[in-house]
Design an enzyme around this catalytic site. Structure first.
Site, PDB file in Angstrom:
ATOM      1  N   SER A 671      -1.774-135.469 -64.400  1.00  0.00           N
ATOM      2  CA  SER A 671      -3.251-134.555 -64.210  1.00  0.00           C
ATOM      3  C   SER A 671      -4.165-134.403 -64.896  1.00  0.00           C
ATOM      4  O   SER A 671      -4.958-133.692 -64.678  1.00  0.00           O
ATOM      5  CB  SER A 671      -2.731-133.762 -63.430  1.00  0.00           C
ATOM      6  OG  SER A 671      -1.867-132.695 -64.361  1.00  0.00           O
ATOM      7  N   LYS A 714      -3.521-124.693 -58.642  1.00  0.00           N
ATOM      8  CA  LYS A 714      -4.244-125.293 -60.110  1.00  0.00           C
ATOM      9  C   LYS A 714      -5.312-123.965 -59.601  1.00  0.00           C
ATOM     10  O   LYS A 714      -6.265-123.278 -61.121  1.00  0.00           O
ATOM     11  CB  LYS A 714      -4.897-126.538 -60.483  1.00  0.00           C
ATOM     12  CG  LYS A 714      -3.569-126.645 -60.831  1.00  0.00           C
ATOM     13  CD  LYS A 714      -3.316-128.134 -61.451  1.00  0.00           C
ATOM     14  CE  LYS A 714      -2.055-129.090 -61.757  1.00  0.00           C
ATOM     15  NZ  LYS A 714      -2.315-130.335 -61.588  1.00  0.00           N
TER      16      LYS A 714
END
Lengths: 820, 288
Positions: A671, A714
Site C-alpha cells: 500500500s 489511514k
C-alpha cells in the site's frame, strides 16, 4: 540528497475546494436511512432468528441434516462471532424434535467372557426401567434364594443326601467294626490315620506286655486278623472319596433344582414385563442360567436385620454381574438428541473405561464403562469445535475412525498408541448413526482439506458462513430486524430507529465497506451492550443514536492509548512526520497498526535517495529483513514502472534507495508503493512534494493506482495528527479511487471535510498523484516522444538520461554493474 | 458381671475334651455356649497313652487316611504328630473363642483318656464332647472313650454333633416328669436365651409342673418379656414324645437334666444332637 523545506502554511497548487479529485462529504461516509421503516423502537419489531445474509450456509445446513448417506457430515466454517454455533444448534434442535428418539444402549455382563461386555440395544426409554428392574430382581433374590435354601423341604432333602452318604460309610464300616469287636480288635485314630490294636474283652487296648504274653498261636492269629481288617479298612476308605463325590454331585443337583424353582417366578415376571424386547429376553435367559449355577452367591454371608429383611449392600460386588450399566437413555417421543461437546477429549468423545483401586490393584468391570458424546448423540446430531478436537490427543483420529466404521469402539489412549496396558475390557462396539457438525474457522478447514485425505470422505458438506452481506436498500430492514432480535435475546433496551441506523453504519464500518454490512455479530452485540449500559446510566428507556455514538467513542478511547502515544511521538518531534511544507524525496505514507482487535492508522515518512548507479532500486527494508515479500514486490513493480516510463532507450543508470523512516518493526504490504514511487520521482526530478498530504495506494507497472486495505483508519490517522497540530484546510489524504467505495469515515472527519478543513482525494493514475503532490504538471509525451518541457516527468527523464551519460563517461562496470 | 455367675451357680468352666484326629468342628458352637453361660474354656488335649503302646507291637501299622498307605507306628514320629495336632487344635480354639469373646486356656496331657478326664473335671464343670467327622473317627477308640469318660464324670456334658454350628433358634429347656433339677435347667436355659437373645421354649412333660416355679421372676431378672417365652407340653415322658415336640421348633440348643426322659447313655444324647444338628447340654443334677 532529499531536501526538506521549512516552509509552512498553505500548500501551493490547487485550492482544495476546486480540485475535481477531491471527494465530496457524501462520499466519505454512507448514511443509513431508515426513514421509510415504520417503527419507533425495536420493541415494535417482531422476534425472529439471526440468519439474515447466511442463505448459502443455511442451505448447506439443511442439506447435510436431511441427507441420510454416509460421509455427509458437516463442516461449518466462518469467522468467529457470526453466530454460526447458535444458528446450527437451533436449526438442528428444531429438526431433531421431529425425528424419532433413538435406541437406548446398555452394557451388560458377558457371562461367557467377562472381559468382553455386551452392548444391548433397547427401545427408547427402556434402559433405566430395565436397570431398575434388574436391581430389584437381585434384591428380591437376596431374600428368595436364602429362604429357598433354608426351607424344610431343602433341608430334608439335603439331610437325606448326607444321611445316604453317612449310611454308605456306616454300612461299610459296621461289618468291619463287628468283625473287629468279635476278634477283640480296637480301631485306633492316630493323628494321621487309623491303626488296629489287640484289645481286651472289655474293649480296652491291650498293653504290649500283655499281648506278648499271649500264646504265640494266639498272637499270630491276632496279627493275621489285624492285617485282614486293615486291608478291608483300606478298601472302605478308598471308596469314601468316590461316595463323597457322588454326595456333592447330588447336593449340586439339589441346589440347581432349588435355585431353578426359586428364580423362575421373579424372572418370569421380568420377562413378561419386557415381552417383545428380544435383547432383554435373550439376556434374561443367560442371567437365569447363571443365577441357577451361582445361587451360592446369595447364600454366602447373608446379612439379615431384625425384621428378617436381607440387605444387599451397594458395596457388595458379588452381584455386579447382574447389574445393568445404562450407557445412554432417551425419553420416548423426546426426539433425536443434539449434543454439543465442549471438551472433546478422547474419553469424552468415544467413552472410557474407568478403573477402581482395590488392594493396590486397578480393576474394572462392565459397570465402569462410561459413554461419550458419540454415544449420547447416536441417532441424532453432534456439534463440536474442530479446534478443540485437534487440541485433544487422538480425538480427531477417533472421531474419523468412528464415522468411517459406523461404530463406536471404546479404546483408551494406550490402545491407540499400542502401548502396554493392564488387562482391561473390550466392550462390544456400538453401531453409530450420527450427523456430525464441526465448527471451524476457514483456515483450519482449508488446511485440513488440503492435508487430511479423510476430509473428503467424511465431511462432504461445508456450510460457509459469510462475514458480510451486500448493503442494498433491501438489506437495511433485515439488518434492523436482526439488531432488534439481538437486543431482545440479550435483554437490552430497545433501540430507537436512529440508533439502529447508527449501528448499521457501524456494521458497514466494521467491514470497511460502504457497500457491505458485517455479519460478524459479536462486535455488533458488544456495541449494543455498551450502548445499553450508557442508556441505562442516563436513565433512558431506549437506546438512542447518541448512546451508540458515545459507545463507539468510549470504546475507541478505551483502546486508544497506543494510538495516542504514537501520535504524541510525532507531535513531539520524536517521530519525524511533517504535515505542512514541501520536501524533495520525502512523502507521508500511511500504515495500519492492529493490536488485539483494535486498528489505527499511523503516518510514516518515506524517503528516497538517488545517485548514479547500475539501475537498481534498493529497498532498505528488504535489505535488513524488515520488509515482507509483498512490500518488496511493490518496490520491484515501481522499478518496472520507472524503467518503462522514463528514458526507455537509455540504460537505467540509477542507484536509488527507499526507506520507511523510523520504522523498527516489520513492513509488509504494497500500500506504500505509490508513495515510494512519488518519493523517488521527487528525488529524481528534484521537485518537492507537499507534506500536508499523505498518500496510500499501490501502483502497478502501468502507473495505475490500485486499492489497498485499512483506508478508513489511514485517513483518520492522518486527520488526527493534522487536527492535533491544527487543521490548515490544505491537508488531506490521497487514496486510490477504487477505495472510495470503502469509505466509512468518522463523523468528525466528514465534518471537517465538509467544512473545507480537510480533504480526501481519489486518484487513478500516478500522474494524478504527481500533480497533487507537486502542484506541477506531470507531463505527457508529445509527438516528438519527449515529455512536456518543465514537467515533472520531463525532469525525471532528464535526470535519468544524465545518469546514463555520466555512466557512459565513467565506463561500463565501474559502478558494479553493466548498463543495459 | 454375667447373670449366670451372678446367680451363684458353681459351674464356671467348660472343658473341651480333644483327641488326635478329632478336628475342630463344633468348637465355635462350644465357645458360643460357653460365652452365653459365662464359662471359661479349657481345651484339654489328651495324648492317648494306648496309641504310644502300639509302637511296641511291630506288626501294627498305621493306615494313613490321605494316602491310604500303611507304615509302622513310630513313637518319636507319633510324638511329633501329636504335638502338631495339639497346636492345630489350640489355634482352632483361639479362633473360635475370639468372636464369642470367651476366655480360654489350652493344655495337653498324656494318659489314658478316661482317667485324664476323670482327674481334670469337677462337679461344677461342663465337659464338651465334640463329635469327630465321619463314622470311622466317631467309632474309634479315643472317641468312644472320651464320650464314656464324659458321661462318667461328675460334670454336666455338652454334646456337639459333627460339624455343628451355632445358629439362630430357640433355646429349648426340657423338663421331664421325674427329674429334680428343673430349676437348674430353667435357670441355665433362661441365662443362655437372654445372653444369645433367642427365644426360650419350655417343653414340660407334666403341665403345671412345679419345675416351672419361679420362671416369671427368672425371666424378669434377665429382662426377657413374655414374647420371648413359649411353653409347650410333652405328650409323654419319653424320648419319642420329645422328638415329636421338637419337630416344628428351630432350635439352637437343647438343655435337659442328665437322665431325663430315660436318655441315660452317651450314645443316646449324641444321637439326639446329631438328628437335630444342635448341641445338647445335659446338666448334672448335683451341679445345681
Amino acid at each position: 540528497m532529499a531536501m526538506t523545506t521549512s516552509r509552512r502554511g498553505a500548500a501551493k497548487g490547487d485550492k482544495a475546494g476546486d480540485n475535481p479529485l477531491r471527494l465530496a462529504p457524501g462520499q466519505l461516509l454512507r448514511r443509513c436511512d431508515l426513514s421509510k421503516l415504520a417503527f419507533r423502537t425495536t420493541a415494535e419489531l417482531a422476534d425472529g432468528d439471526l440468519i439474515a445474509g447466511q442463505q448459502r450456509a443455511i442451505e448447506a445446513l439443511r442439506f447435510a441434516a436431511a441427507i441420510e448417506r454416509p460421509g455427509f457430515n458437516l463442516f461449518v466454517i466462518g469467522p468467529p462471532g457470526t453466530g454460526k454455533r447458535s444458528l446450527v444448534r437451533d436449526y438442528l434442535k428444531a429438526r431433531a424434535k421431529a425425528l424419532p428418539a433413538p435406541s437406548d444402549w446398555v452394557y451388560v455382563n458377558n457371562f461367557a467372557d467377562a472381559y468382553k461386555p455386551k452392548a444391548v440395544q433397547l427401545p427408547a426409554g427402556q434402559a433405566t426401567a430395565f436397570r431398575d428392574a434388574m436391581a430389584e430382581l437381585i434384591e428380591d433374590l437376596g431374600t428368595i434364594l436364602p429362604a429357598a435354601f433354608e426351607s424344610e423341604n431343602y433341608q430334608n432333602r439335603h439331610g437325606a443326601i448326607d444321611e445316604q452318604f453317612r449310611h454308605r460309610q456306616e454300612e461299610g464300616f459296621e461289618a468291619l467294626k463287628s468283625e473287629a469287636e468279635k476278634n477283640h480288635i480296637a480301631i485306633m485314630r492316630t493323628p494321621m490315620g487309623f491303626a488296629m490294636a489287640p484289645a481286651t474283652e472289655d474293649g480296652d487296648v491291650m498293653k504290649p506286655d500283655a499281648f506278648n504274653a499271649l500264646p504265640e498261636e494266639k498272637r499270630k492269629a491276632t496279627e493275621e486278623v489285624i492285617g485282614q481288617l486293615q486291608d478291608r479298612l483300606g478298601t472302605i476308605l478308598k471308596s469314601i472319596p468316590k461316595w463323597d463325590k457322588e454326595r456333592r454331585q447330588a447336593v449340586r443337583e439339589l441346589n440347581r433344582e432349588t435355585a431353578k424353582a426359586a428364580v423362575a417366578q421373579p424372572l418370569d415376571e421380568l420377562k413378561s414385563r419386557f415381552a417383545g424386547v428380544a435383547p432383554i429376553q435373550e439376556h434374561l435367559q443367560v442371567v437365569q442360567k447363571d443365577l441357577i449355577d451361582n445361587a451360592g452367591l446369595f447364600i454366602a454371608e447373608r446379612r439379615e436385620d431384625d425384621s428378617g429383611i436381607v440387605a444387599i449392600s451397594s458395596s457388595d460386588t458379588r452381584f455386579d454381574r447382574y447389574q445393568v450399566n445404562v450407557l445412554v437413555s432417551h425419553e420416548d417421543g423426546g426426539g433425536a438428541p443434539v449434543i454439543e461437546e465442549t471438551h472433546p477429549s478422547l474419553g469424552n468423545l468415544v467413552g472410557r473405561i474407568e478403573h477402581i483401586a482395590q488392594q493396590g490393584t486397578l480393576t474394572t468391570n462392565f459397570r465402569l464403562i462410561k459413554g461419550g458424546a458419540l454415544h449420547r448423540a447416536n441417532g441424532g446430531f453432534l456439534l463440536v469445535d474442530i479446534r478443540q478436537i485437534l487440541l485433544e490427543p487422538l480425538s480427531w483420529i477417533a472421531l474419523k475412525r468412528a464415522l468411517r466404521n459406523a461404530c463406536i469402539t471404546i479404546e483408551s489412549v494406550s490402545d491407540y498408541l499400542g502401548a502396554m496396558s493392564t488387562i482391561s475390557l473390550e466392550p462390544d462396539p456400538v453401531p453409530l448413526k450420527v450427523k456430525v457438525a464441526l465448527l471451524a474457522d476457514r483456515m483450519t478447514y482449508y488446511l485440513l482439506s488440503e492435508y487430511d485425505p479423510d476430509m473428503r470422505e467424511l465431511f462432504k458438506v461445508v456450510a460457509d458462513f459469510d462475514d458480510s452481506q451486500p448493503w442494498s436498500q433491501d438489506a437495511a430492514p433485515g439488518y434492523a430486524h436482526m439488531i432488534a432480535v439481538l437486543a431482545r435475546r440479550e435483554s437490552l433496551r430497545p433501540l430507537t430507529r436512529d440508533a439502529v441506523a447508527r449501528v448499521i453504519e457501524q456494521a458497514g464500518k466494521q467491514v470497511e465497506d460502504s457497500q457491505r454490512l458485517s455479519l460478524v455479530l459479536e462486535p455488533v452485540a458488544d456495541l449494543l451492550r455498551e450502548a445499553d449500559f450508557l442508556a441505562g446510566e442516563a436513565g433512558r428507556k431506549a437506546i438512542g443514536a447518541d448512546d451508540v455514538a458515545a459507545a463507539v467513542l468510549a470504546r475507541r478511547r478505551r483502546a486508544g492509548r497506543l494510538e495516542e502515544r504514537a501520535r504524541e511521538h510525532i507531535t513531539r518531534g520524536i517521530a519525524l512526520v511533517d504535515t505542512a511544507g514541501e520536501a524533495v524525496g520525502q512523502v507521508n505514507g500511511l500504515s495500519v497498526l492492529s493490536l488485539a482487535g483494535f486498528s489505527f492508522g499511523r503516518p510514516s515518512r518515506i524517503t528516497a535517495r538517488v545517485r548514479l548507479g547500475a539501475g537498481k532500486v534498493v529497498d532498505i527494508e528488504r535489505e535488513v529483513d524488515l520488509g515482507g515479500p509483498i512490500h518488496s514486490k511493490g518496490v520491484l513493480i515501481l522499478s518496472g514502472y520507472l524503467a518503462a516510463n522514463y528514458a526507455p532507450d537509455t540504460p537505467m543508470s540509477l542507484s536509488a534507495s527507499l526507506v520507511f523512516e523510523q520504522s523498527y518493526g516489520g513492513v509488509d504490504g504494497d500500500s506504500a508503493s505509490a508513495a515510494e514511487l512519488f518519493a523517488l520521482l521527487s528525488a529524481l526530478a528534484e521537485v518537492p512534494l507537499r507534506q500536508d498530504l499523505a498518500i496510500t495506494g499501490s501502483i502497478n507497472q502501468m502507473g495505475q493506482i490500485q486499492a489497498i486495505g485499512g483506508v478508513n483508519e489511514k485517513i483518520e490517522g492522518f486527520f488526527d495528527l493534522c487536527a492535533e497540530r491544527g487543521l490548515t484546510a490544505s491537508q488531506g489524504v490521497i487514496i486510490p479511487a477504487a477505495n472510495v467505495q470503502h469509505l466509512m469515515l468518522r463523523e468528525d472527519v466528514v465534518e471537517a471535510c465538509a467544512a473545507g478543513k480537510f480533504s480526501v482525494y481519489a486518484i487513478e493514475t500516478a500522474e494524478q498523484g504527481i500533480e497533487l503532490l507537486t502542484g506541477k504538471t506531470a507531463g505527457r509525451r508529445g509527438p516528438d516522444g519527449a515529455y512536456e518541457a518543465g514537467s515533472v516527468n520531463s525532469k525525471v527523464e532528464e535526470r535519468l538520461v544524465g545518469f546514463a551519460m555520466a555512466r557512459k563517461r565513467f565506463g561500463a562496470g565501474k559502478d558494479g554493474g553493466t548498463a543495459q | 458381671m454375667n447373670p449366670a455367675r451372678k446367680s451363684g451357680k458353681q459351674i464356671n468352666r467348660m472343658v473341651i475334651g480333644l483327641c488326635a484326629g478329632g478336628g475342630g468342628g463344633g468348637m465355635a458352637a462350644a465357645a458360643h455356649i460357653a460365652a452365653a453361660m459365662g464359662l471359661d474354656i479349657e481345651g484339654l488335649f489328651i495324648e492317648d497313652e494306648d496309641l504310644f503302646g502300639l509302637a511296641a507291637l511291630p506288626f501294627v501299622t498305621e493306615l494313613q487316611s490321605g494316602t491310604l498307605t500303611a507304615r509302622p507306628v513310630d513313637r518319636t514320629r507319633l510324638e511329633h504328630e501329636m504335638r502338631a495336632a495339639a497346636s492345630a487344635l489350640q489355634r482352632a480354639l483361639a479362633a473360635a473363642a475370639q468372636p464369642a469373646r470367651a476366655s480360654w486356656r489350652f493344655a495337653s496331657v498324656r494318659g489314658h483318656i478316661e482317667s485324664v478326664v476323670a482327674t481334670a473335671t469337677a462337679p461344677g464343670d461342663v465337659v464338651a464332647v465334640l463329635e469327630p467327622a465321619g463314622p470311622f473317627s466317631q467309632a474309634a477308640h479315643a472317641a468312644v472313650k472320651l464320650r464314656r469318660a464324659a458321661m462318667r464324670s461328675p460334670a454336666s456334658v455338652l454334646y456337639i454333633p459333627e460339624a455343628a454350628r451355632w445358629r439362630p433358634g430357640a433355646v429349648v429347656a426340657v423338663l421331664d416328669g421325674g427329674s429334680e433339677s428343673h430349676g437348674e435347667v430353667l435357670r441355665k436355659a433362661v441365662a443362655i436365651a437372654a445372653a444369645s437373645r433367642q427365644q426360650l421354649v419350655v417343653l414340660e412333660a407334666i403341665s403345671g409342673s412345679a419345675g416351672k416355679a419361679g420362671l416369671s421372676s427368672l425371666l424378669e431378672a434377665y429382662a426377657l418379656g413374655p414374647a420371648h417365652l413359649l411353653v409347650r407340653g410333652l405328650e409323654a415322658d419319653s424320648p419319642e414324645a420329645l422328638e415329636h415336640a421338637l419337630h416344628p421348633i428351630a432350635q439352637s440348643l437343647i438343655i435337659l437334666a442328665r437322665g431325663a426322659l430315660g436318655l441315660d447313655e452317651e450314645g443316646e444324647l449324641m444321637r439326639l444332637a446329631a438328628r437335630h444338628q444342635v448341641p445338647v447340654l445335659a446338666l448334672e443334677p448335683k451341679a445345681g
